[in-house]
Structure formats: C-alpha cells, structure tokens
Design a protein around this motif. Sequence first.
Motif, PDB file in Angstrom:
ATOM      1  N   GLY A  96       0.832  -1.202   0.000  1.00 37.56           N
ATOM      2  CA  GLY A  96       0.000   0.000   0.000  1.00 37.56           C
ATOM      3  C   GLY A  96       0.869   1.255   0.000  1.00 37.56           C
ATOM      4  O   GLY A  96       0.608   2.202  -0.739  1.00 37.56           O
ATOM      5  N   GLU A  97       1.934   1.226   0.819  1.00 36.81           N
ATOM      6  CA  GLU A  97       2.840   2.367   0.858  1.00 36.81           C
ATOM      7  C   GLU A  97       3.678   2.431  -0.425  1.00 36.81           C
ATOM      8  O   GLU A  97       3.952   3.516  -0.945  1.00 36.81           O
ATOM      9  CB  GLU A  97       3.743   2.280   2.083  1.00 36.81           C
ATOM     10  CG  GLU A  97       4.537   3.570   2.260  1.00 36.81           C
ATOM     11  CD  GLU A  97       5.489   3.547   3.456  1.00 36.81           C
ATOM     12  OE1 GLU A  97       5.288   2.748   4.379  1.00 36.81           O
ATOM     13  OE2 GLU A  97       6.451   4.346   3.425  1.00 36.81           O
ATOM     14  N   LEU A  98       4.084   1.263  -0.917  1.00 36.89           N
ATOM     15  CA  LEU A  98       4.910   1.220  -2.134  1.00 36.89           C
ATOM     16  C   LEU A  98       4.192   1.876  -3.317  1.00 36.89           C
ATOM     17  O   LEU A  98       4.824   2.518  -4.163  1.00 36.89           O
ATOM     18  CB  LEU A  98       5.253  -0.239  -2.462  1.00 36.89           C
ATOM     19  CG  LEU A  98       6.610  -0.502  -3.121  1.00 36.89           C
ATOM     20  CD1 LEU A  98       7.762   0.043  -2.278  1.00 36.89           C
ATOM     21  CD2 LEU A  98       6.793  -1.988  -3.368  1.00 36.89           C
ATOM     22  N   HIS A  99       2.859   1.729  -3.362  1.00 38.50           N
ATOM     23  CA  HIS A  99       2.061   2.375  -4.420  1.00 38.50           C
ATOM     24  C   HIS A  99       2.309   3.876  -4.492  1.00 38.50           C
ATOM     25  O   HIS A  99       2.221   4.456  -5.562  1.00 38.50           O
ATOM     26  CB  HIS A  99       0.556   2.138  -4.168  1.00 38.50           C
ATOM     27  CG  HIS A  99       0.033   0.875  -4.776  1.00 38.50           C
ATOM     28  ND1 HIS A  99      -0.013   0.677  -6.143  1.00 38.50           N
ATOM     29  CD2 HIS A  99      -0.471  -0.248  -4.219  1.00 38.50           C
ATOM     30  CE1 HIS A  99      -0.529  -0.522  -6.387  1.00 38.50           C
ATOM     31  NE2 HIS A  99      -0.806  -1.109  -5.241  1.00 38.50           N
ATOM     32  N   GLN A 123       3.901  -7.111   2.862  1.00 36.92           N
ATOM     33  CA  GLN A 123       5.098  -6.306   3.114  1.00 36.92           C
ATOM     34  C   GLN A 123       6.294  -6.810   2.322  1.00 36.92           C
ATOM     35  O   GLN A 123       6.314  -7.956   1.880  1.00 36.92           O
ATOM     36  CB  GLN A 123       5.414  -6.330   4.616  1.00 36.92           C
ATOM     37  CG  GLN A 123       4.365  -5.605   5.461  1.00 36.92           C
ATOM     38  CD  GLN A 123       4.523  -5.898   6.923  1.00 36.92           C
ATOM     39  OE1 GLN A 123       4.509  -7.056   7.346  1.00 36.92           O
ATOM     40  NE2 GLN A 123       4.666  -4.854   7.715  1.00 36.92           N
ATOM     41  N   THR A 124       7.281  -5.921   2.156  1.00 36.61           N
ATOM     42  CA  THR A 124       8.460  -6.289   1.376  1.00 36.61           C
ATOM     43  C   THR A 124       9.754  -5.978   2.119  1.00 36.61           C
ATOM     44  O   THR A 124       9.863  -4.919   2.747  1.00 36.61           O
ATOM     45  CB  THR A 124       8.474  -5.571   0.007  1.00 36.61           C
ATOM     46  OG1 THR A 124       9.673  -5.927  -0.683  1.00 36.61           O
ATOM     47  CG2 THR A 124       8.425  -4.048   0.148  1.00 36.61           C
ATOM     48  N   PRO A 125      10.736  -6.900   2.040  1.00 37.86           N
ATOM     49  CA  PRO A 125      12.053  -6.629   2.612  1.00 37.86           C
ATOM     50  C   PRO A 125      12.967  -5.934   1.605  1.00 37.86           C
ATOM     51  O   PRO A 125      14.003  -5.387   1.976  1.00 37.86           O
ATOM     52  CB  PRO A 125      12.594  -8.022   2.926  1.00 37.86           C
ATOM     53  CG  PRO A 125      11.998  -8.885   1.853  1.00 37.86           C
ATOM     54  CD  PRO A 125      10.643  -8.286   1.538  1.00 37.86           C
ATOM     55  N   PHE A 126      12.639  -5.987   0.306  1.00 44.19           N
ATOM     56  CA  PHE A 126      13.467  -5.365  -0.736  1.00 44.19           C
ATOM     57  C   PHE A 126      12.607  -5.105  -1.967  1.00 44.19           C
ATOM     58  O   PHE A 126      11.955  -6.016  -2.483  1.00 44.19           O
ATOM     59  CB  PHE A 126      14.645  -6.269  -1.130  1.00 44.19           C
ATOM     60  CG  PHE A 126      15.499  -5.680  -2.226  1.00 44.19           C
ATOM     61  CD1 PHE A 126      16.407  -4.666  -1.947  1.00 44.19           C
ATOM     62  CD2 PHE A 126      15.379  -6.119  -3.541  1.00 44.19           C
ATOM     63  CE1 PHE A 126      17.187  -4.093  -2.957  1.00 44.19           C
ATOM     64  CE2 PHE A 126      16.153  -5.557  -4.562  1.00 44.19           C
ATOM     65  CZ  PHE A 126      17.060  -4.545  -4.263  1.00 44.19           C
ATOM     66  N   ALA A 127      12.605  -3.860  -2.414  1.00 40.04           N
ATOM     67  CA  ALA A 127      11.853  -3.504  -3.614  1.00 40.04           C
ATOM     68  C   ALA A 127      12.458  -2.256  -4.231  1.00 40.04           C
ATOM     69  O   ALA A 127      13.041  -1.426  -3.527  1.00 40.04           O
ATOM     70  CB  ALA A 127      10.382  -3.256  -3.264  1.00 40.04           C
ATOM     71  N   VAL A 128      12.328  -2.134  -5.556  1.00 39.65           N
ATOM     72  CA  VAL A 128      12.767  -0.939  -6.284  1.00 39.65           C
ATOM     73  C   VAL A 128      11.612  -0.560  -7.215  1.00 39.65           C
ATOM     74  O   VAL A 128      11.179  -1.382  -8.027  1.00 39.65           O
ATOM     75  CB  VAL A 128      14.028  -1.209  -7.126  1.00 39.65           C
ATOM     76  CG1 VAL A 128      14.620   0.107  -7.630  1.00 39.65           C
ATOM     77  CG2 VAL A 128      15.068  -1.993  -6.345  1.00 39.65           C
TER      78      VAL A 128
END
Lengths: 270, 270
Positions: free
Chosen positions: A62-65, A106-111
């Motif tokens: 949700g935050e990554l969006h 949730q994610t531990p690593f994303a770009v």
Amino acid sequence: MQTRSNAVRLRAVAIAIALAVLSTAWAFAAEAQSTEDRDVLFQVSTIGALLEGVYDGPVTFGELHRHGDFGLGTFNRLDGEMIGFGGDFYQINAQGVANRVPDRWQTPFAVVTFFDTDQSAVIDRVRTYDDLQQLIEKTLPTPNICYAIKVTGQFDYVKARSVPAQQRPYPKLVEAIKDQSVFEFRNVRGTLVGFWMPEYMKGVNVAGYHLHFLDEDRTSGGHLLECRVREAVVEIDYTRSFYMVLPEQADFDAADLRSDKEKELHRVEK
Amino acid sequence: MQTRSNAVRLRAVAIAIALAVLSTAWAFAAEAQSTEDRDVLFQVSTIGALLEGVYDGPVTFGELHRHGDFGLGTFNRLDGEMIGFGGDFYQINAQGVANRVPDRWQTPFAVVTFFDTDQSAVIDRVRTYDDLQQLIEKTLPTPNICYAIKVTGQFDYVKARSVPAQQRPYPKLVEAIKDQSVFEFRNVRGTLVGFWMPEYMKGVNVAGYHLHFLDEDRTSGGHLLECRVREAVVEIDYTRSFYMVLPEQADFDAADLRSDKEKELHRVEK
C-alpha cells in the motif's frame, strides 16, 4: 438592505478564501506527486541485506504504491518474485503463478518508480539475454545514472525463476535459491520489467541489469534468467534521483553488510 | 430576521470550511516537512564524480536549504569547503576564512539533513582524530545506517584544510588538492559537522567519517584533518533515508565513475 448586502459580501469573501486555500492544498499535493515521486527511483533496504537473509521488512505494498507503479522486488519470507507493472503489483509464487498483491503485504526489498518513457526503440530477433543487454546498453546516453527498463513484445523463449517462502532462522540468499523453481516459456507475449544501475551503485543495488518477466495475461513469470526476443519495444525511463529507505528493524541492523558481495550476487542473479 | 440569521449561519459555515481547508493545507505542509525532509540525508551528485573533476553543478544553496540545515560539501569550481550549520551555509575559502553563502551560489557535491539529536554524550581529552572516530563508532547502534554527527566544544588543536577555485579544464581532485591550504587552530571553541556512512555506501559517498570544522565565531574552519578534543558534546542523528540527486549535466554524464576510487579517496580525505 445594507446589512444583507454586507452579509452577502462577507459570505463571498469567506468562500473566496476557502477556494484560495483549497487550491493551495491541491498545489501542495500536486507538487508532492510531481517532484518527489515520478522521477525518483524508490528503494526499500539494500540488495546486500537481502543476500544476508534479511527477508522481513516493514514497508507495505500500500505504501509502495505511493512511490511507483513499476518495478521489482520480493516479499516478506522471500515468498516469490515481485513485479510492479501498469499500476499493479504481482507476486510470482514458487509454482510460477502470478497473483495480484494485497496492499497489506510487506516487502524486505523492492525498487519502484513511476514509469515515464524517455526513449524507445523497436527490436527483433535478439538471440540471448546477453545480446539484449548489449543492445540496450549501446543506446543509454550515459553509464552514470539509473534507468527503468520495459521490454514489451513477443518472445521465442523466456527462462525465469522464483523462490519459495523461507522459514526462520533464514538462510542466506545463495542458500535459499537452491530451492528455486525454473520456468520455461515458448512463443509467449509479455513484458520484461526492471532496471539498469551504474557500477558505483553496486553496494546498494544490482549493478547493471535486473529484470523480471510477466506474461501478457499476467498469469505467470519470474526473475529473468534467459530470453530470446522475436519482436519487442524497448522503453527506457531516465532516473537521476535515488531514494533509499533502510528498515528500522533488528534483523537489518544486525546483518553483516561490510563484505564484498559481488560473487554471491552473481550466483544469485544468473 | 430569518433571512439575516440564515446569512449569519452561511457565513459561519463558509468560515468553518475555510478553516478546515486551511488546516488541511497546513497538514500537507507539515507532512512534507516531516516525512520528506527532516529524516532524509540529501545528497547532490556522488563523491566519485567530484574525484573525477566534476566541479560544476546546477543545485543552488537556496534549493539546498529546502533539504537541510546541517551538512558539508563544496562549491562550483571547487571554491572552498562548505559547512551547513544552524540553518546557515558557510564557505571556508582558500585563506581559511568563513563567509555566509549567498542562495544563488551552486554546488557540485553536498550532503545535508535537518539535524535532530538522537543520542548525545559528553567527551573529554580525546587525543587524536583517530581516537575520536573510534570513540564515536563504539556508540553507534548499527554500522548499517547513515549518521549525521555534530561535535561541539573546546579543542586543544584542530588542523583543517581548504582548496582554491579551479580553472577549466578541471584537474582531478587528487591533483587539485595539491594546491590546498592547511590551517592550524589551538585552544579554539567550535563545531565539527559531518557524517558517518556505512561501507556499502562507498560508491556514492565517503565510507566512514567525513567532518568539516567551523569555529564558534563562524569566521574560520575547513575540512578536518586532525584534532585534539579538550571537552565536547557529541550529538548524533540517526538517518535511515538517503536521497541522491544526480546532476543533469554533460560533465557528470561523461565522467568515468566505473573504476574503484578508494585509494584516491584516501589521499584526498586525509
């Protein structure tokens, strides 16, 4: 009549103030969107932490969006390969099946970034992933900035992998990928999604290419290992801003991020 | 009376709307400040580009103010050492004299943040810069994040340097610092301002410590080479967000940022 007329005037002034302030609020919101998000490569944690087995992170999709509609990464417990594409995030699970990602995951690593095409080209009959890399690299205006890369079209062949969720105590990534599943696609339409990063970024991300694959129906894909392109459009988004958020988390803080991880990274990525 | 009462009610509603919208605008502004600026280490360009002689950049100090009130860097043409402290930016010129920096000046390399103290300690009788580094390093909660560091107090001795403005074609930084001036201070009150960065950041910034010095009167200082602390307060700001903006500029794009620059960096920093 005088009194009523004043009242009308006061009302008009109050409404004018409300409108002026409202437009200011909109301007703030609009600027937040344009300057802080669209041209920024947003990264959660570092590739080094992922290599060390830091597989849980606090950032939700949700935050990554808020930071992008395009990108790649993984999930808590290393539960598959992530592809962000067309505003949606997908999980490629260990069976190679693509699922829409719920916002609460949730994610531990994303770009991620908001993809805006700065250059594009049509390519055909590219025999290997290596050849594709060289072909794209020749068109990049400088090796000193980050690029988001999207390759959409018809592939004679795609080889991709995914990984199953891990259990604590987490193994390092070189160990975890021994459980990886490899999928082969023939005559498939789809999209490669990912990034090219300068060599000086190797401490925090993967220097060079890192691409994931999603088929046209958005039903399967994975971390790209090999491909043969029949015909495709290559789109590239120049990205000169890089925003990295390190997780506030005991696992991350305790990880050994000092050693040179290039060899491990090579084994994990290829 | 009914009509006037309605008018009053309408006015009250309009004013209430105005206030509600105004507070929304403030909330936007406040959030922009707190989430995007205060906890972020903001960096212009990379240390590698500076080593390669990329001494002109497009970012003004007026813009830098939006990203921090504390930090270090340099100026276009490599015209001295920069210190950001207490909301002002200072230039230490090649004569060791500190001047307030006009907003229109530009920087090819700078690192700034809004300084908020997360931990502090009183120290005394620290004999060397090396000892100071070890003393501080022991107190850091993890070697995996960035720290802003402020050391304020009485120094028995400070050795600092600055560099003169360069002419095009620009030499590399290892060449340019052959023209550096070295200043020695004895029994001086002042502040060390700078950062500690994790080893994995070495491609984009200086791994470990990078400190500049400004005396209490804000009249002189420089890039710290050596010090002896009589008594001081060490304040540290934990910084888990890193925001780097690469200049949109031919010099930067053409620089060779691929080679390992650790040896050059060591010669330049010490």
